[in-house]
Design a protein around this motif. Structure first.
Motif, PDB file in Angstrom:
ATOM      1  N   ILE A  27       0.845  -1.186   0.000  1.00 37.54           N
ATOM      2  CA  ILE A  27       0.000   0.000   0.000  1.00 37.54           C
ATOM      3  C   ILE A  27       0.885   1.242   0.000  1.00 37.54           C
ATOM      4  O   ILE A  27       1.775   1.372   0.840  1.00 37.54           O
ATOM      5  N   ASP A  28       0.595   2.180  -0.924  1.00 36.09           N
ATOM      6  CA  ASP A  28       1.400   3.411  -0.970  1.00 36.09           C
ATOM      7  C   ASP A  28       0.869   4.441   0.029  1.00 36.09           C
ATOM      8  O   ASP A  28      -0.107   4.192   0.752  1.00 36.09           O
ATOM      9  N   ASN A  29       1.497   5.614   0.064  1.00 37.00           N
ATOM     10  CA  ASN A  29       1.120   6.652   1.029  1.00 37.00           C
ATOM     11  C   ASN A  29      -0.289   7.201   0.823  1.00 37.00           C
ATOM     12  O   ASN A  29      -0.863   7.790   1.736  1.00 37.00           O
ATOM     13  N   ASP A  30      -0.832   7.035  -0.375  1.00 44.89           N
ATOM     14  CA  ASP A  30      -2.184   7.505  -0.643  1.00 44.89           C
ATOM     15  C   ASP A  30      -3.228   6.410  -0.420  1.00 44.89           C
ATOM     16  O   ASP A  30      -4.407   6.611  -0.705  1.00 44.89           O
ATOM     17  N   PRO A  69      -3.195   0.259  -3.610  1.00 45.83           N
ATOM     18  CA  PRO A  69      -2.358  -0.934  -3.726  1.00 45.83           C
ATOM     19  C   PRO A  69      -1.442  -0.821  -4.942  1.00 45.83           C
ATOM     20  O   PRO A  69      -1.852  -0.350  -5.998  1.00 45.83           O
ATOM     21  N   ILE A  70      -0.201  -1.240  -4.775  1.00 41.54           N
ATOM     22  CA  ILE A  70       0.793  -1.296  -5.840  1.00 41.54           C
ATOM     23  C   ILE A  70       1.248  -2.748  -5.935  1.00 41.54           C
ATOM     24  O   ILE A  70       1.585  -3.361  -4.925  1.00 41.54           O
ATOM     25  N   SER A  71       1.267  -3.301  -7.137  1.00 43.50           N
ATOM     26  CA  SER A  71       1.706  -4.683  -7.344  1.00 43.50           C
ATOM     27  C   SER A  71       2.993  -4.690  -8.144  1.00 43.50           C
ATOM     28  O   SER A  71       3.168  -3.895  -9.060  1.00 43.50           O
ATOM     29  N   PHE A  91       6.679  -0.792   2.945  1.00 48.51           N
ATOM     30  CA  PHE A  91       6.509  -1.821   3.975  1.00 48.51           C
ATOM     31  C   PHE A  91       6.979  -1.317   5.337  1.00 48.51           C
ATOM     32  O   PHE A  91       6.463  -1.741   6.363  1.00 48.51           O
ATOM     33  N   ARG A  92       7.951  -0.425   5.373  1.00 48.45           N
ATOM     34  CA  ARG A  92       8.379   0.156   6.654  1.00 48.45           C
ATOM     35  C   ARG A  92       7.239   0.958   7.284  1.00 48.45           C
ATOM     36  O   ARG A  92       7.108   1.028   8.496  1.00 48.45           O
ATOM     37  N   GLU A  93       6.403   1.557   6.442  1.00 51.70           N
ATOM     38  CA  GLU A  93       5.289   2.374   6.929  1.00 51.70           C
ATOM     39  C   GLU A  93       4.026   1.563   7.170  1.00 51.70           C
ATOM     40  O   GLU A  93       3.234   1.875   8.055  1.00 51.70           O
ATOM     41  N   ASN A  94       3.821   0.520   6.347  1.00 52.15           N
ATOM     42  CA  ASN A  94       2.619  -0.306   6.449  1.00 52.15           C
ATOM     43  C   ASN A  94       2.989  -1.727   6.035  1.00 52.15           C
ATOM     44  O   ASN A  94       3.154  -1.996   4.846  1.00 52.15           O
ATOM     45  N   PRO A  95       3.109  -2.642   6.988  1.00 54.22           N
ATOM     46  CA  PRO A  95       3.587  -3.992   6.668  1.00 54.22           C
ATOM     47  C   PRO A  95       2.538  -4.928   6.052  1.00 54.22           C
ATOM     48  O   PRO A  95       2.842  -6.084   5.771  1.00 54.22           O
TER      49      PRO A  95
END
Length: 138
Positions: free
Chosen positions: A23-26, A29-31, A60-64
């Motif tokens: 998941i990006d900052n906005d 989802p990014i694959s 991933f550091r921000e949202n695992p």
């Protein structure tokens, strides 16, 4: 599915590509396509090598929260697993996954600061085969 671990494990072992999503900052989802996991324990835990400087590691550091997807194109089967990613940068984790030829990606070798390990731990999944899907817990 009679034996999920065996059925799904076989699909994973025959797949030479993994799609990993984050998941990006906005909140989107990014694959991203990745090589197959370097190691796995059943269908619960997977280890991948990657670049520390990659966007996926940043996010991933921000949202695992993550998902990984494996597909058998020939038989049109697939499995999606959702779970959590840990970023491992210890010498032990790096040594565990290091393979001959990895200097192609990590010029400084096993101690390259741009080399890290992603440990994915699945919580649940969804298997698709024969025109139907089946959810399962792990």
């Amino acid at each position: 599915m009679r034996n999920p671990e065996q059925t799904i494990g076989n699909l994973i072992d025959k797949s030479n590509l993994t799609i990993i999503s984050y998941i990006d900052n906005d909140g989107f989802p990014i694959s991203k396509a990745m090589l197959s996991p370097r190691q796995r324990e059943g269908i619960k835990t997977f280890w991948f090598s990657t670049n520390t400087s990659s966007n996926k590691v940043k996010y991933f550091r921000e949202n695992p929260k993550a998902s990984i997807y494996f597909v058998n194109k020939r038989f049109f089967r697939g499995v999606s697993l959702v779970g959590m990613v840990e970023i491992l940068e210890t010498p032990e984790a790096k040594e565990k996954l290091w393979q001959d030829g990895d200097t192609m990606y990590y010029k400084q070798g096993i101690t390259d600061p741009d080399y890290c390990v992603l440990k994915f731990t699945a919580k649940k999944g969804r298997y698709y085969s024969n025109f139907k899907s089946e959810d399962f817990d792990i």
